[in-house]
Write a protein that holds these residues in place. Structure first.
Motif, mmCIF file in Angstrom:
data_model
loop_
_atom_site.group_PDB
_atom_site.id
_atom_site.type_symbol
_atom_site.label_atom_id
_atom_site.label_comp_id
_atom_site.label_asym_id
_atom_site.label_seq_id
_atom_site.Cartn_x
_atom_site.Cartn_y
_atom_site.Cartn_z
ATOM 1 N N GLU A 14 50.586 36.994 43.283
ATOM 2 C CA GLU A 14 50.127 37.922 44.321
ATOM 3 C C GLU A 14 49.056 38.871 43.786
ATOM 4 O OE1 GLU A 14 50.675 37.914 47.566
ATOM 5 O OE2 GLU A 14 51.720 36.022 47.168
ATOM 6 N N ILE A 15 49.186 39.263 42.514
ATOM 7 C CA ILE A 15 48.136 40.097 41.908
ATOM 8 C C ILE A 15 46.814 39.325 41.869
ATOM 9 C CG2 ILE A 15 47.375 41.180 39.755
ATOM 10 C CD1 ILE A 15 50.305 41.917 39.239
ATOM 11 N N LEU A 16 46.886 38.062 41.445
ATOM 12 C CA LEU A 16 45.678 37.241 41.409
ATOM 13 C C LEU A 16 45.096 37.065 42.812
ATOM 14 C CD1 LEU A 16 46.714 34.466 38.858
ATOM 15 C CD2 LEU A 16 45.154 36.378 38.473
ATOM 16 N N ARG A 17 45.971 36.856 43.792
ATOM 17 C CA ARG A 17 45.498 36.730 45.170
ATOM 18 C C ARG A 17 44.721 37.980 45.603
ATOM 19 N NH1 ARG A 17 47.536 34.259 49.980
ATOM 20 N NH2 ARG A 17 49.544 33.763 48.996
ATOM 21 N N THR A 18 45.286 39.154 45.284
ATOM 22 C CA THR A 18 44.652 40.415 45.674
ATOM 23 C C THR A 18 43.265 40.546 45.068
ATOM 24 O OG1 THR A 18 46.794 41.522 45.907
ATOM 25 C CG2 THR A 18 44.858 42.922 45.599
ATOM 26 N N TYR A 19 43.144 40.263 43.778
ATOM 27 C CA TYR A 19 41.854 40.404 43.102
ATOM 28 C C TYR A 19 40.852 39.355 43.589
ATOM 29 C CZ TYR A 19 43.119 44.029 39.725
ATOM 30 O OH TYR A 19 43.459 45.223 39.134
ATOM 31 N N LEU A 20 41.303 38.126 43.778
ATOM 32 C CA LEU A 20 40.385 37.072 44.212
ATOM 33 C C LEU A 20 39.929 37.290 45.645
ATOM 34 C CD1 LEU A 20 42.203 34.047 42.573
ATOM 35 C CD2 LEU A 20 39.896 34.808 42.018
ATOM 36 N N GLU A 21 40.835 37.747 46.514
ATOM 37 C CA GLU A 21 40.429 38.023 47.891
ATOM 38 C C GLU A 21 39.467 39.204 47.950
ATOM 39 O OE1 GLU A 21 44.250 36.305 50.440
ATOM 40 O OE2 GLU A 21 44.102 38.461 50.033
ATOM 41 N N ALA A 22 39.678 40.196 47.075
ATOM 42 C CA ALA A 22 38.748 41.326 47.009
ATOM 43 C C ALA A 22 37.367 40.872 46.565
ATOM 44 C CB ALA A 22 39.279 42.400 46.067
ATOM 45 N N ALA A 23 37.310 39.763 45.805
ATOM 46 C CA ALA A 23 36.031 39.223 45.345
ATOM 47 C C ALA A 23 35.395 38.303 46.384
ATOM 48 C CB ALA A 23 36.222 38.473 44.031
ATOM 49 N N GLY A 24 36.069 38.120 47.524
ATOM 50 C CA GLY A 24 35.474 37.350 48.606
ATOM 51 C C GLY A 24 35.981 35.934 48.760
ATOM 52 N N TYR A 102 46.534 38.222 30.325
ATOM 53 C CA TYR A 102 45.118 38.351 30.655
ATOM 54 C C TYR A 102 44.931 39.454 31.689
ATOM 55 C CZ TYR A 102 46.800 35.487 34.524
ATOM 56 O OH TYR A 102 47.519 35.006 35.584
ATOM 57 N N SER A 103 43.708 39.883 31.842
ATOM 58 C CA SER A 103 43.352 40.837 32.874
ATOM 59 C C SER A 103 42.973 40.078 34.145
ATOM 60 C CB SER A 103 42.169 41.702 32.418
ATOM 61 O OG SER A 103 41.542 42.318 33.517
ATOM 62 N N PRO A 104 43.457 40.494 35.319
ATOM 63 C CA PRO A 104 43.035 39.826 36.560
ATOM 64 C C PRO A 104 41.521 39.843 36.736
ATOM 65 C CG PRO A 104 44.917 41.258 36.975
ATOM 66 C CD PRO A 104 44.473 41.529 35.572
ATOM 67 N N ARG A 105 40.869 40.888 36.236
ATOM 68 C CA ARG A 105 39.405 40.940 36.328
ATOM 69 C C ARG A 105 38.779 39.821 35.497
ATOM 70 N NH1 ARG A 105 40.798 46.467 36.279
ATOM 71 N NH2 ARG A 105 40.055 47.595 38.121
ATOM 72 N N GLU A 106 39.397 39.508 34.354
ATOM 73 C CA GLU A 106 38.905 38.396 33.534
ATOM 74 C C GLU A 106 39.024 37.086 34.299
ATOM 75 O OE1 GLU A 106 39.943 35.850 29.474
ATOM 76 O OE2 GLU A 106 41.221 37.543 30.072
ATOM 77 N N VAL A 107 40.126 36.906 35.018
ATOM 78 C CA VAL A 107 40.317 35.682 35.791
ATOM 79 C C VAL A 107 39.226 35.553 36.849
ATOM 80 C CG1 VAL A 107 41.853 34.434 37.342
ATOM 81 C CG2 VAL A 107 42.802 35.676 35.389
#
Length: 226
Positions: A14-24, A102-107
């Motif tokens: 869910e954290i990855l989902r949040t960061y990736l969706e924020a990236a578009g 890892y950092s979600p931003r790195e992903v």
């Protein structure tokens, strides 16, 4: 673009989902390896973020299935950092590797880098390269040999496009790395050798009597096709 996240740690997914969706990106999450291939076939993601340790089927088996059917880029995610597993993942066709923690931003940055590499290689023009039965079409990311399609990963396509841009020319390892990766990552010689080995195998499936990619000891690689 659709990103498929395969991760059995629900909170992490869910954290990855949040960061990736924020990236578009549009994101779908799965937590079982058995569910991956039906979603890959029906939903058609542009990239799969694939954990190595999964219930149902492990990530290496899933990666093997994806590579057998598609050229969708795969980023492997794992807490297992020994070199054998890393090399095996690349030999199966993984386009990148991320190690936990890892950092979600790195992903997000790695996802962007892999998708950016799907753009037309700058080493060749937008026109198809036709050389003695080999056709490389950058605008459609398709390649064929003697009229038979080559099922290549994005990294393998970029490698073939580079070598086919100047048949007979020797490309050094550094030139090969610059053609494959534009994010200045640290990649071992064994990783380059793995991609060369996989591309050779696919070319040999069509021309078993020829070694089309020659290694020049201490210098690099060249395409020899006639």
């Amino acid at each position: 673009m659709n990103i498929l996240v395969v991760e059995d740690e629900i909170k992490l997914a869910e954290i990855l989902r949040t960061y990736l969706e924020a990236a578009g990106y549009t994101v779908r999450c799965l937590d079982n390896g058995l569910d991956v291939m039906p979603v890959v076939r029906d939903w058609v993601p542009q990239l799969v973020l694939l954990d190595l340790m999964l219930p149902g089927r492990d990530g290496l088996d899933v990666c093997r299935d994806i590579r057998a059917q598609t050229a969708i880029p795969v980023i492997m995610v794992t807490a297992r950092t020994d070199e054998i597993d890393r090399l095996l993942g690349l030999e199966l066709g993984a386009d990148d590797y991320i190690c936990k923690p890892y950092s979600p931003r790195e992903v997000v940055a790695r996802v962007r880098a892999v998708l950016r590499r799907l753009q037309v290689p700058q080493t060749v023009s937008d026109q198809p390269e036709a050389t003695a039965g080999l056709m490389v079409q950058p605008e459609t990311w398709q390649a064929s040999l003697d009229g038979k399609p080559l099922e290549l990963t994005p990294v393998e396509f970029r490698l073939l496009a580079l070598l086919a841009s100047q048949p007979g020319r020797i490309f050094s390892r550094d030139q090969v790395l610059n053609g494959l990766y534009d994010d200045h990552r640290v990649v071992t010689d064994r990783t380059v050798d793995s991609h060369i080995k996989n591309l050779r195998r696919k070319l040999a499936d069509i021309r078993p009597d020829q070694d089309l990619i020659r290694s020049v000891y201490g210098v690099g690689y060249r395409l020899e096709i006639a």
